[in-house]
Write an enzyme that holds these catalytic residues in place. Sequence first.
Site, PDB file in Angstrom:
ATOM      1  N   ASP A   1      51.701   3.668 -16.555  1.00 49.95           N
ATOM      2  CA  ASP A   1      52.189   2.234 -16.987  1.00 49.95           C
ATOM      3  C   ASP A   1      53.251   1.723 -15.738  1.00 49.95           C
ATOM      4  O   ASP A   1      54.325   2.516 -15.387  1.00 49.95           O
ATOM      5  CB  ASP A   1      52.742   2.256 -18.361  1.00 49.95           C
ATOM      6  CG  ASP A   1      53.146   0.824 -18.854  1.00 49.95           C
ATOM      7  OD1 ASP A   1      52.653  -0.190 -18.242  1.00 49.95           O
ATOM      8  OD2 ASP A   1      53.997   0.505 -19.830  1.00 49.95           O
TER       9      ASP A   1
ATOM     10  N   GLY B   1      55.243  -1.801 -13.824  1.00 44.44           N
ATOM     11  CA  GLY B   1      55.706  -3.143 -14.070  1.00 44.44           C
ATOM     12  C   GLY B   1      54.771  -4.209 -14.401  1.00 44.44           C
ATOM     13  O   GLY B   1      55.203  -5.185 -15.211  1.00 44.44           O
ATOM     14  N   PHE B   2      53.606  -4.278 -13.794  1.00 41.50           N
ATOM     15  CA  PHE B   2      52.958  -5.406 -14.078  1.00 41.50           C
ATOM     16  C   PHE B   2      51.690  -5.075 -14.962  1.00 41.50           C
ATOM     17  O   PHE B   2      50.781  -5.992 -15.323  1.00 41.50           O
ATOM     18  CB  PHE B   2      52.468  -5.902 -12.618  1.00 41.50           C
ATOM     19  CG  PHE B   2      53.504  -6.462 -11.702  1.00 41.50           C
ATOM     20  CD1 PHE B   2      53.786  -7.730 -12.048  1.00 41.50           C
ATOM     21  CD2 PHE B   2      54.048  -5.661 -10.768  1.00 41.50           C
ATOM     22  CE1 PHE B   2      54.946  -8.352 -11.388  1.00 41.50           C
ATOM     23  CE2 PHE B   2      55.101  -6.341 -10.124  1.00 41.50           C
ATOM     24  CZ  PHE B   2      55.463  -7.579 -10.329  1.00 41.50           C
ATOM     25  N   GLY B   3      51.232  -3.760 -15.116  1.00 39.09           N
ATOM     26  CA  GLY B   3      50.228  -3.520 -15.995  1.00 39.09           C
ATOM     27  C   GLY B   3      50.019  -2.028 -16.364  1.00 39.09           C
ATOM     28  O   GLY B   3      50.677  -1.186 -15.848  1.00 39.09           O
TER      29      GLY B   3
ATOM     30  N   VAL C   1      47.328   1.121 -17.007  1.00 41.64           N
ATOM     31  CA  VAL C   1      46.043   1.446 -16.591  1.00 41.64           C
ATOM     32  C   VAL C   1      45.440   2.721 -17.766  1.00 41.64           C
ATOM     33  O   VAL C   1      46.077   3.466 -18.380  1.00 41.64           O
ATOM     34  CB  VAL C   1      46.214   2.350 -15.437  1.00 41.64           C
ATOM     35  CG1 VAL C   1      44.798   2.991 -14.788  1.00 41.64           C
ATOM     36  CG2 VAL C   1      46.907   1.488 -14.267  1.00 41.64           C
TER      37      VAL C   1
ATOM     38  N   ASP D   1      54.811  -1.746  -1.434  1.00 40.14           N
ATOM     39  CA  ASP D   1      55.216  -0.916  -2.269  1.00 40.14           C
ATOM     40  C   ASP D   1      54.890   0.537  -2.284  1.00 40.14           C
ATOM     41  O   ASP D   1      54.327   1.167  -3.169  1.00 40.14           O
ATOM     42  CB  ASP D   1      54.787  -1.502  -3.783  1.00 40.14           C
ATOM     43  CG  ASP D   1      55.589  -1.128  -4.781  1.00 40.14           C
ATOM     44  OD1 ASP D   1      56.841  -0.658  -4.620  1.00 40.14           O
ATOM     45  OD2 ASP D   1      55.240  -1.057  -6.031  1.00 40.14           O
TER      46      ASP D   1
END
Length: 669
Positions: free
Chosen positions: A361, A363-365, A367, A479
């Site tokens: 998990d 910041g944006f999604g 998995v 990133d």
Amino acid sequence: MYNFPCSYFILLILIKIPTCLCTDDAQYKHCNKEFVCGDLRHIKYPFWGENRPNYCGKLAYKLNCVNNIPTIEIKSLNYRVIQVNYYVHTITLARMDYSDKLCPSRLVNTTIDFTSFNYTSGTRNLTVGYGCPLNMSHVEYNCTINNTKTNVTYDPSMLCKQYVVVPAFENVASDLDQNRTSLVDALGKGFELKWFVSDVESEQCKNCIGSGGTCGVNTSNNSFICYCYNGPSLSVCDKRPGSSKNDSLTIALAIVGAVIAGATIGWGIFVCRQRRRRRAIKEATPTKTESKAILNKLSNKGLGISDTSNFTSSIPPYPSPKTSGTSKEFGKSTYFGAQVFTYQELEVATDNFNDSRELGDGGFGTVYYGKLLDGREVAVKRLHENSFRRMEQFMNEVRILTGLDHENLVKLYGCTSKRSKELLLVYEYIPNGTVADHLHGKLANSSSSLFSWSVRFNIAIQTADALAYLHESGIIHRDVKTTNILLDKSFRVKVADFGLSRLFENVTHVSTAPQGTPGYVDPEYYQCYHLTDKSDVYSFGVVLIELISSLQAVDTNRHRLDINLSNMAITKIQNHKLDELVDKSIGFETNGLVRRSTALVAELAFRCLQQQKDMRPTMKEVAEILREIRNDDSDATKPVVLDILVDEDCLLKDDNTEPTSSDHGIKFF
């Protein structure tokens, strides 16, 4: 809406069976209550406080209700709790001392407990300056602190007497940069933290609630416990006994009714899903106008797509590995050249996004592990509904990955349409976790014997190759970190997560608000907002130090000067204390070859971590140097003496610069 198995219907019926009139356990009753304060409701485990005793939640997650305002204390600072999101395990907070003013009783930086929380990637630190020059244009506020008048600014470039670091949502900080909001409003909207609950604990709590219990903590050893109506349990609760002689008949009738109802509802759901699937496939196909616009954009970016007739054509069906005959054809349209899946296909592949299939998990999604009907194992990234600019992240990742082909980059199999119920990305499944997992995460102990220096060194080379390829393709990853470096079963690298990546074309920098992960962000980028390929080089330097030391990029349990691993590494190297930095398990003290190559990699990391980007090598040079270290067998048995020449500002000098009396030599023996 969802096709639940018949066992769920049976469970629902059984729950309705009359229970005995005995008194429920006190701990069960207390922990079954929810924390309610102001607008904050439906708050349960792992949080506790007020009407929920300490055994109802984890120690670090105590909530208070002050004047009908929910608060939490972290590192001696009080925060207002704005929102709790159980779906993604995030909590939105705002500092109480900055809730409606900029004049706190004491000036202190925001620090969090990294053993219980971590910042999400949608967070950026704001620097609030106190006692700044009065003639500066961005000075907006005046305060009286400790009976002393002072002026306040949010501009980090100003030379003020004192500074305070306060986090904020990245998009709110961007509004502040462009004078679209005030500093008080920006800080009042708070920032987001992710709380830590292990996969094992999440599964235990899920099973506990499913059996009719409520989750809590055994305060004697701080371990998870399930509180049941008849007392605590280590796993799940026993069923309540029936209160009549006809329980068996009641249960039997309930089962028969549930089977019939389940079959009827299941058929209805099947018919509805088939209709939705056909409609989703139809909607996923871009119109000619959309296709032309996308292709023009891609052509401008140099991704080499020019034939509009091929853009919306059907891609060849992926052959099923389990059959030799004709395989089923999936999504017959493409999006930026990626196969389009329907939401229903991926819902089935992930077992309705079952929590037990969660791989990670961010910041944006989140998995999830999935398996397509053609047999392919996949990782499905489900973008958070509340993540900022999620559509931009979605399109950015699809656009970039469809134009790339490298053995050390994760492959994108496809995605849902942007009109889909949810935004989903489908990648190849990489089964062996991340580099961070093996260095200092959940796999660190189990894989220590396999994660030798040679394995780590190969990871460094393959990651450098992947990043050099990206830079040659005109892409900045933005990133780079060990949690974004995936490993297959043979420990081969797959660099992932391109949601923050950016295309660049013959420019010296890209001006943008700083984004990335604390501990990896290029300091020059953070200070000047200038994003370049050298920003990735800096982040890769941190990765090299992690591979050498097995330490985390940021750890508040270390000495305050060593919290940031890059600072710690530079200090150790300059003070001839590399042995204090290196992980003893890789053989640095016992194996001469390991000692030599480790020292050379440390020198390279030192160059990558220079404050000024012009002092860092390019990613291509980094990859070449790593290969030279690996291939340099002729001097492998000689003792290594490496000189890193730094000037008084600790900047690495050029190779052609002659040392002067003021230079400090750094040597590894």
